[in-house]
Motif scaffolding. Structure first.
Motif, PDB file in Angstrom:
ATOM      1  N   ARG A   1       0.841  -1.193   0.000  1.00 52.95           N
ATOM      2  CA  ARG A   1       0.000   0.000   0.000  1.00 52.95           C
ATOM      3  C   ARG A   1       0.880   1.249   0.000  1.00 52.95           C
ATOM      4  O   ARG A   1       1.974   1.228   0.556  1.00 52.95           O
ATOM      5  CB  ARG A   1      -0.907  -0.009   1.243  1.00 52.95           C
ATOM      6  N   PRO A   2       0.444   2.345  -0.655  1.00 55.66           N
ATOM      7  CA  PRO A   2      -0.908   2.612  -1.166  1.00 55.66           C
ATOM      8  C   PRO A   2      -1.180   2.063  -2.568  1.00 55.66           C
ATOM      9  O   PRO A   2      -2.310   2.140  -3.029  1.00 55.66           O
ATOM     10  CB  PRO A   2      -0.962   4.132  -1.177  1.00 55.66           C
ATOM     11  N   TYR A   3      -0.159   1.512  -3.259  1.00 54.87           N
ATOM     12  CA  TYR A   3      -0.404   1.005  -4.611  1.00 54.87           C
ATOM     13  C   TYR A   3      -1.544  -0.006  -4.620  1.00 54.87           C
ATOM     14  O   TYR A   3      -2.412   0.023  -5.490  1.00 54.87           O
ATOM     15  CB  TYR A   3       0.847   0.336  -5.169  1.00 54.87           C
ATOM     16  N   THR A   4      -1.522  -0.936  -3.651  1.00 57.36           N
ATOM     17  CA  THR A   4      -2.487  -2.031  -3.675  1.00 57.36           C
ATOM     18  C   THR A   4      -3.817  -1.667  -3.013  1.00 57.36           C
ATOM     19  O   THR A   4      -4.657  -2.545  -2.813  1.00 57.36           O
ATOM     20  CB  THR A   4      -1.874  -3.283  -3.022  1.00 57.36           C
ATOM     21  N   ASP A   5      -4.010  -0.403  -2.710  1.00 56.03           N
ATOM     22  CA  ASP A   5      -5.359   0.026  -2.321  1.00 56.03           C
ATOM     23  C   ASP A   5      -6.309  -0.097  -3.509  1.00 56.03           C
ATOM     24  O   ASP A   5      -7.498  -0.366  -3.338  1.00 56.03           O
ATOM     25  CB  ASP A   5      -5.353   1.477  -1.833  1.00 56.03           C
ATOM     26  N   THR A   6      -5.766   0.095  -4.703  1.00 53.57           N
ATOM     27  CA  THR A   6      -6.608   0.082  -5.907  1.00 53.57           C
ATOM     28  C   THR A   6      -6.156  -0.922  -6.958  1.00 53.57           C
ATOM     29  O   THR A   6      -6.846  -1.109  -7.966  1.00 53.57           O
ATOM     30  CB  THR A   6      -6.630   1.479  -6.559  1.00 53.57           C
ATOM     31  N   LEU A   7      -5.012  -1.565  -6.745  1.00 53.51           N
ATOM     32  CA  LEU A   7      -4.450  -2.471  -7.743  1.00 53.51           C
ATOM     33  C   LEU A   7      -4.087  -3.813  -7.116  1.00 53.51           C
ATOM     34  O   LEU A   7      -3.668  -3.866  -5.956  1.00 53.51           O
ATOM     35  CB  LEU A   7      -3.173  -1.884  -8.355  1.00 53.51           C
ATOM     36  N   PRO A   8      -4.179  -4.912  -7.874  1.00 51.76           N
ATOM     37  CA  PRO A   8      -3.579  -6.161  -7.404  1.00 51.76           C
ATOM     38  C   PRO A   8      -2.057  -6.042  -7.485  1.00 51.76           C
ATOM     39  O   PRO A   8      -1.522  -5.201  -8.200  1.00 51.76           O
ATOM     40  CB  PRO A   8      -4.096  -7.197  -8.406  1.00 51.76           C
ATOM     41  N   LYS A   9      -1.380  -6.884  -6.734  1.00 44.54           N
ATOM     42  CA  LYS A   9       0.078  -6.768  -6.657  1.00 44.54           C
ATOM     43  C   LYS A   9       0.744  -6.877  -8.031  1.00 44.54           C
ATOM     44  O   LYS A   9       1.746  -6.214  -8.303  1.00 44.54           O
ATOM     45  CB  LYS A   9       0.628  -7.839  -5.708  1.00 44.54           C
ATOM     46  N   ALA A  10       0.181  -7.679  -8.923  1.00 49.50           N
ATOM     47  CA  ALA A  10       0.787  -7.872 -10.240  1.00 49.50           C
ATOM     48  C   ALA A  10       0.768  -6.609 -11.090  1.00 49.50           C
ATOM     49  O   ALA A  10       1.494  -6.526 -12.085  1.00 49.50           O
ATOM     50  CB  ALA A  10       0.074  -8.998 -10.994  1.00 49.50           C
ATOM     51  N   LEU A  11      -0.059  -5.626 -10.723  1.00 49.57           N
ATOM     52  CA  LEU A  11      -0.134  -4.378 -11.493  1.00 49.57           C
ATOM     53  C   LEU A  11       0.560  -3.216 -10.800  1.00 49.57           C
ATOM     54  O   LEU A  11       0.434  -2.065 -11.244  1.00 49.57           O
ATOM     55  CB  LEU A  11      -1.589  -4.011 -11.786  1.00 49.57           C
ATOM     56  N   VAL A  12       1.313  -3.494  -9.760  1.00 49.56           N
ATOM     57  CA  VAL A  12       2.119  -2.433  -9.135  1.00 49.56           C
ATOM     58  C   VAL A  12       3.226  -2.037 -10.107  1.00 49.56           C
ATOM     59  O   VAL A  12       3.919  -2.898 -10.659  1.00 49.56           O
ATOM     60  CB  VAL A  12       2.716  -2.916  -7.806  1.00 49.56           C
ATOM     61  N   PRO A  13       3.415  -0.735 -10.357  1.00 43.48           N
ATOM     62  CA  PRO A  13       4.434  -0.306 -11.335  1.00 43.48           C
ATOM     63  C   PRO A  13       5.851  -0.584 -10.854  1.00 43.48           C
ATOM     64  O   PRO A  13       6.191  -0.342  -9.700  1.00 43.48           O
ATOM     65  CB  PRO A  13       4.183   1.200 -11.460  1.00 43.48           C
ATOM     66  N   VAL A  14       6.664  -1.100 -11.764  1.00 42.43           N
ATOM     67  CA  VAL A  14       8.066  -1.371 -11.444  1.00 42.43           C
ATOM     68  C   VAL A  14       9.015  -0.576 -12.337  1.00 42.43           C
ATOM     69  O   VAL A  14      10.231  -0.784 -12.304  1.00 42.43           O
ATOM     70  CB  VAL A  14       8.401  -2.882 -11.538  1.00 42.43           C
TER      71      VAL A  14
END
Length: 250
Positions: free
Chosen positions: A15-28
């Motif tokens: 979080r906060p990325y995974t508040d709205t996204l599944p882990k696979a869509l976290v930007p890298v």
């Protein structure tokens, strides 16, 4: 053979990325960059690079974000995506998630966890290890120094994998399973049955516990060293920073 990605998990430590996204869509990609690549992008790119044209993705937590990107991902990587819903994604662990993909595994699959950043050399190493009766082949890091959290593997000459678990002394292990597996079509039925037994015993078990169930039944699972390659399983913010460093090398 198809590609298969487990992307149903919540990844609350990101979080906060995974508040709205599944882990696979976290930007890298570089932090702040528009349209940054994600773990799913990198994995699909790997699959496309080895010639796979069909990929199944198991989705659950914030699955709508994957559905929204489906057409764009298909166009970008020249693949056909099948999304498989896991209705228990926020309640149960990933043994059930992999079981949800049991029908597509019947085609033979290269499985990749949706939180593992790794180079395409891993998939190529697995493909090169096919044959000689091997039905399930795990990608194994035999270089990394292990601690308590890693998914550790014990192997025996001529017998393949004997144990796969986080719950062992790191000194006993041959290496760490990195979350990428080649599964031949003829292993699909046995694997599905072992996974079902595993999640029915305890819904919080990992699919690697399903692998152990198979091994305990006398099924041979093999492992192949991936060499000294950069990769990371992204569980927390420190892992994410490392994932960004690795992703920019591709």
């Amino acid at each position: 053979m198809i590609g298969l990605v487990l992307a149903a998990g919540a990844g609350r430590r990101l979080r906060p990325y995974t508040d709205t996204l599944p882990k696979a869509l976290v930007p890298v990609g570089p932090e702040g960059a528009e349209d940054s690549l994600t773990v799913l992008d990198l994995t699909l790119g790997n699959f496309a690079a080895i010639g796979l044209t069909e990929v199944a993705v198991v989705v659950g937590y914030r699955k709508e974000a994957v559905y929204e990107r489906k057409a764009a991902l298909e166009a970008r990587y020249g693949i056909t995506l099948t999304l498989i819903d896991n209705p228990k994604a926020e309640e149960w662990n990933n043994a059930y998630s992999l079981w949800c993909a049991r029908e597509v595994i019947r085609q033979g699959a290269i499985l990749a966890n949706g939180d593992t950043v790794h180079p395409v050399s891993v998939e190529r190493t697995l493909l090169a290890a096919r044959g000689q009766g091997r039905r399930i082949i795990l990608a194994l890091d035999t270089v990394k120094k292990l601690a308590d959290e890693e998914m550790k593997v014990v192997t025996a000459p001529g017998e393949g994998v004997r144990r796969i678990t986080k719950l062992m002394d790191p000194a006993e292990a041959a290496g760490e399973y990195i979350g990428v597996t080649l599964i031949e079509a003829e292993a699909a039925t046995a694997l599905a049955d072992a996974l079902r037994t595993t999640y029915e015993r305890d819904p919080q078990l990992y699919y690697e516990d399903g692998y152990q169930e198979l091994i305990d039944r006398g099924f041979t699972i093999d492992a192949v060293p991936i060499g000294e390659v950069p990769w990371v399983e992204i569980d927390n913010q420190a892992d994410l920073a490392k994932g960004r460093e690795i992703a920019c090398q591709y």
